[in-house]
Design a protein around this motif. Structure first.
Motif, PDB file in Angstrom:
ATOM      1  N   ALA A  75     -14.485  18.794  24.874  1.00 29.64           N
ATOM      2  CA  ALA A  75     -14.777  17.674  23.774  1.00 29.64           C
ATOM      3  C   ALA A  75     -15.110  17.391  22.539  1.00 29.64           C
ATOM      4  N   ALA A  76     -14.401  18.002  21.967  1.00 25.26           N
ATOM      5  CA  ALA A  76     -14.546  17.856  20.209  1.00 25.26           C
ATOM      6  C   ALA A  76     -13.520  16.546  20.351  1.00 25.26           C
ATOM      7  N   LYS A  77     -12.246  17.232  20.527  1.00 27.18           N
ATOM      8  CA  LYS A  77     -11.374  16.652  20.133  1.00 27.18           C
ATOM      9  C   LYS A  77     -11.253  14.510  21.195  1.00 27.18           C
ATOM     10  N   ILE A  78     -11.872  14.890  21.769  1.00 24.34           N
ATOM     11  CA  ILE A  78     -12.133  13.770  22.866  1.00 24.34           C
ATOM     12  C   ILE A  78     -13.663  12.382  21.988  1.00 24.34           C
ATOM     13  N   LEU A  82     -12.028   9.092  20.204  1.00 21.26           N
ATOM     14  CA  LEU A  82     -13.220   7.862  21.065  1.00 21.26           C
ATOM     15  C   LEU A  82     -13.613   7.361  19.156  1.00 21.26           C
ATOM     16  N   SER A  83     -13.808   7.970  18.622  1.00 19.32           N
ATOM     17  CA  SER A  83     -14.751   7.052  16.913  1.00 19.32           C
ATOM     18  C   SER A  83     -12.898   6.906  16.266  1.00 19.32           C
ATOM     19  N   ILE A  84     -11.738   7.454  17.165  1.00 19.83           N
ATOM     20  CA  ILE A  84     -10.921   6.623  16.172  1.00 19.83           C
ATOM     21  C   ILE A  84     -10.245   5.609  16.752  1.00 19.83           C
ATOM     22  N   LEU A  85     -10.693   5.228  18.156  1.00 19.32           N
ATOM     23  CA  LEU A  85     -10.147   3.781  18.673  1.00 19.32           C
ATOM     24  C   LEU A  85     -10.868   3.060  18.242  1.00 19.32           C
ATOM     25  N   ASP A  92     -13.462  -3.845  21.100  1.00 20.09           N
ATOM     26  CA  ASP A  92     -13.655  -3.140  22.369  1.00 20.09           C
ATOM     27  C   ASP A  92     -14.640  -1.829  22.931  1.00 20.09           C
ATOM     28  N   GLY A  93     -15.250  -1.929  22.050  1.00 28.22           N
ATOM     29  CA  GLY A  93     -16.961  -1.503  23.220  1.00 28.22           C
ATOM     30  C   GLY A  93     -16.395  -0.163  22.701  1.00 28.22           C
ATOM     31  N   TRP A  94     -15.606   0.333  22.069  1.00 25.09           N
ATOM     32  CA  TRP A  94     -15.853   2.037  22.803  1.00 25.09           C
ATOM     33  C   TRP A  94     -16.830   2.946  21.868  1.00 25.09           C
ATOM     34  N   ASP A  95     -17.494   2.427  21.159  1.00 25.37           N
ATOM     35  CA  ASP A  95     -18.407   2.846  20.311  1.00 25.37           C
ATOM     36  C   ASP A  95     -19.573   3.217  21.910  1.00 25.37           C
TER      37      ASP A  95
END
Length: 109
Positions: A75-78, A82-85, A92-95
């Motif tokens: 979970a932490a890595k994902i 997502l934050s980096i993306l 691109d709507g990653w937030d």
């Protein structure tokens, strides 16, 4: 024998499994989410089953795939990915994708 995964995805999984004596051994940086089509789709690489799937980021299948990875301790890595993306591709709507995952309770242990 036909396969639904690409040659590159299979090679990546094999590289991650090389020398694996019952424990997970991955050299280098492993990306779980590979963005496609301006954040509308993504490849999700799953270390738990060795598969890489192509999914819409607004689909229930995407949420469930991330849920499986989060439950396996990733979970932490994902969330960091997502934050980096979101930082690298702010339009691109990653937030929004991360918000949907949080609302679905994916990252809750």
């Amino acid at each position: 024998m036909a396969s639904n995964t690409s040659k590159t995805a299979r090679a990546s999984v094999r590289a991650g499994q090389a020398g694996q004596g019952g424990a997970l051994s991955v050299l280098g940086e492993f990306k779980y989410v590979i963005p496609l089509n301006g954040g509308k789709h993504a490849y999700v690489r799953n270390l738990t089953n060795g598969k890489t799937v192509h999914l819409r980021t607004d689909s229930e299948a995407f949420v469930e795939e991330i849920r499986v990875l989060a439950a396996a301790g990733h979970a932490a890595k994902i969330r960091a990915e997502l934050s980096i993306l979101n930082t690298a591709h702010p339009g691109d709507g990653w937030d929004a994708t991360e918000k949907r995952l949080v609302e679905a309770g994916v990252f809750e242990g």
